[in-house]
Design a protein around this motif. Structure first.
Motif, PDB file in Angstrom:
ATOM      1  N   VAL A   3       0.851  -1.185   0.000  1.00 52.39           N
ATOM      2  CA  VAL A   3       0.000   0.000   0.000  1.00 52.39           C
ATOM      3  C   VAL A   3       0.888   1.237   0.000  1.00 52.39           C
ATOM      4  O   VAL A   3       1.749   1.388   0.873  1.00 52.39           O
ATOM      5  CB  VAL A   3      -0.939   0.019   1.220  1.00 52.39           C
ATOM      6  N   ILE A   4       0.674   2.111  -0.977  1.00 52.63           N
ATOM      7  CA  ILE A   4       1.418   3.364  -1.079  1.00 52.63           C
ATOM      8  C   ILE A   4       0.436   4.500  -0.839  1.00 52.63           C
ATOM      9  O   ILE A   4      -0.641   4.530  -1.453  1.00 52.63           O
ATOM     10  CB  ILE A   4       2.071   3.524  -2.474  1.00 52.63           C
ATOM     11  N   ALA A   5       0.777   5.406   0.046  1.00 52.14           N
ATOM     12  CA  ALA A   5      -0.128   6.509   0.371  1.00 52.14           C
ATOM     13  C   ALA A   5       0.558   7.844   0.146  1.00 52.14           C
ATOM     14  O   ALA A   5       1.735   8.014   0.467  1.00 52.14           O
ATOM     15  CB  ALA A   5      -0.609   6.404   1.818  1.00 52.14           C
ATOM     16  N   ASP A   6      -0.204   8.794  -0.394  1.00 49.85           N
ATOM     17  CA  ASP A   6       0.265  10.158  -0.617  1.00 49.85           C
ATOM     18  C   ASP A   6      -0.841  11.075  -0.116  1.00 49.85           C
ATOM     19  O   ASP A   6      -1.702  11.515  -0.878  1.00 49.85           O
ATOM     20  CB  ASP A   6       0.544  10.377  -2.098  1.00 49.85           C
ATOM     21  N   LEU A   7      -0.844  11.333   1.196  1.00 53.27           N
ATOM     22  CA  LEU A   7      -1.940  12.027   1.854  1.00 53.27           C
ATOM     23  C   LEU A   7      -1.402  13.055   2.836  1.00 53.27           C
ATOM     24  O   LEU A   7      -0.198  13.075   3.127  1.00 53.27           O
ATOM     25  CB  LEU A   7      -2.839  11.024   2.592  1.00 53.27           C
TER      26      LEU A   7
END
Length: 332
Positions: A162-166
């Motif tokens: 899982v990659i997150a950009d938040l």
């Protein structure tokens, strides 16, 4: 497991931009939002992409066609409201906002459908990217932060990267669920109160805190300064040539796309960050968000260097080679 990347992009936005061509108005319609820009670069890099969204109203109907025309598979929930849209005038060289219509917040039923659709697609994917609504700051109520926590936790439970950009509350929520790679900018760390100074030691300390809160690996962009990568207890500096910038918007999303495309194919974190840095580097030379040329990206990737700074802030300052870093990343 396939090499497909699934994008959780809950509410893409329709953009209408007025430019000037030959002394006459030139009007362009595009799909926008963080997820769209990430998808655009993923397609450029040759990665199969499925975008999971809610599409409703006239804006949603147009968005579906625009996104599919870019080579992205769309799995959408039919919304009872409408997607956001805005009109910008760029005829004088700067962006002037003419009008903006925010998206309708998701109903509980729509959110449940989108959640299930994303989880189902993610189970069969090589990696999943969690992106925010079209404006993470003004659309606070459009997608509740806890949806990100639950989705991250469930995708990790079934073994998917899982990659997150938040940022903001959604960042805190996704950390509680756990992520493989977190990408964040130093500006977002400042805005969220995670740092009060932009010196390297302050950022590294914040990266360790993010890791403690649930991120296996952390990438921090620093505008014109080299990226910082935390993998395990090793901090590295990611350097690349400084190219002439046309528009820096979308560079971080291109970075995220490069990381996701590599991890989806089973590549190492070191390889992922190199490709992501190259994709982001090329994006700043262009006016189109999330755009680029795959041949140029691959050539620029060879010019990206990853230099380990050591086990900064958590132990000895012993140096670690890039090869050691790559081995650690494969085991993370």
């Amino acid at each position: 497991m396939s090499s497909e990347v699934v994008l959780f992009a809950p509410l893409p936005v329709l953009t209408v931009t007025i430019e000037e061509q030959g002394g006459e108005p030139d009007i362009h319609l595009h799909a926008g939002s963080q997820g769209v820009w990430q998808a655009r670069m993923l397609v450029t890099l040759g990665a199969p992409v499925t975008m999971c969204s809610v599409l409703g109203g006239e804006s949603g109907t147009v968005l579906r066609h625009l996104i599919e025309d870019e080579g992205v598979t769309v799995r959408a929930v039919q919304g009872t409201g409408h997607n956001g849209a805005y009109v910008h005038d760029r005829r004088d060289g700067d962006r002037q906002e003419i009008a903006e219509a925010p998206a309708t917040p998701l109903t509980r039923h729509e959110l449940d459908e989108l959640y299930g659709l994303t989880l189902s697609a993610g189970i069969d994917a090589g990696a999943v990217v969690l992106s925010g609504p079209s404006d993470q700051h003004t659309q606070h109520d459009a997608v509740p932060p806890d949806a990100y926590r639950r989705l991250a936790a469930d995708l990790r439970a079934v073994g998917r990267p899982v990659i997150a950009d938040l940022a903001g509350e959604r960042l805190a929520a996704v950390l509680a669920g756990g992520v493989t790679v977190l990408k964040v900018s130093h500006e977002e760390l400042l805005e969220d109160g995670r740092i009060t100074d932009t010196d390297q030691d302050s950022i590294v300390k914040a990266m360790h805190t993010l890791q403690d809160e649930g991120a296996d690996n952390v990438v921090v962009t620093r505008a014109d300064e080299p990226l910082l990568l935390l993998a395990g207890d090793t901090v590295s500096e990611v350097r690349m040539p400084r190219l002439q910038a046309a528009d820096s918007h979308g560079a971080g999303d291109s970075l995220t796309a490069g990381v996701a495309a590599t991890l989806a194919k089973g590549g190492s974190l070191d390889e992922a960050v190199r490709l992501g840095a190259a994709a982001g580097m090329l994006n700043v030379t262009r006016h189109g968000l999330g755009t680029g040329d795959v041949e140029a990206v691959l050539k620029l990737r060879e010019l990206v260097t990853v230099t380990a700074l050591g086990s900064s802030a958590r132990g000895s300052s012993a140096k670690v080679t890039p090869q050691d870093l790559a081995e650690r990343a494969r085991g993370s």
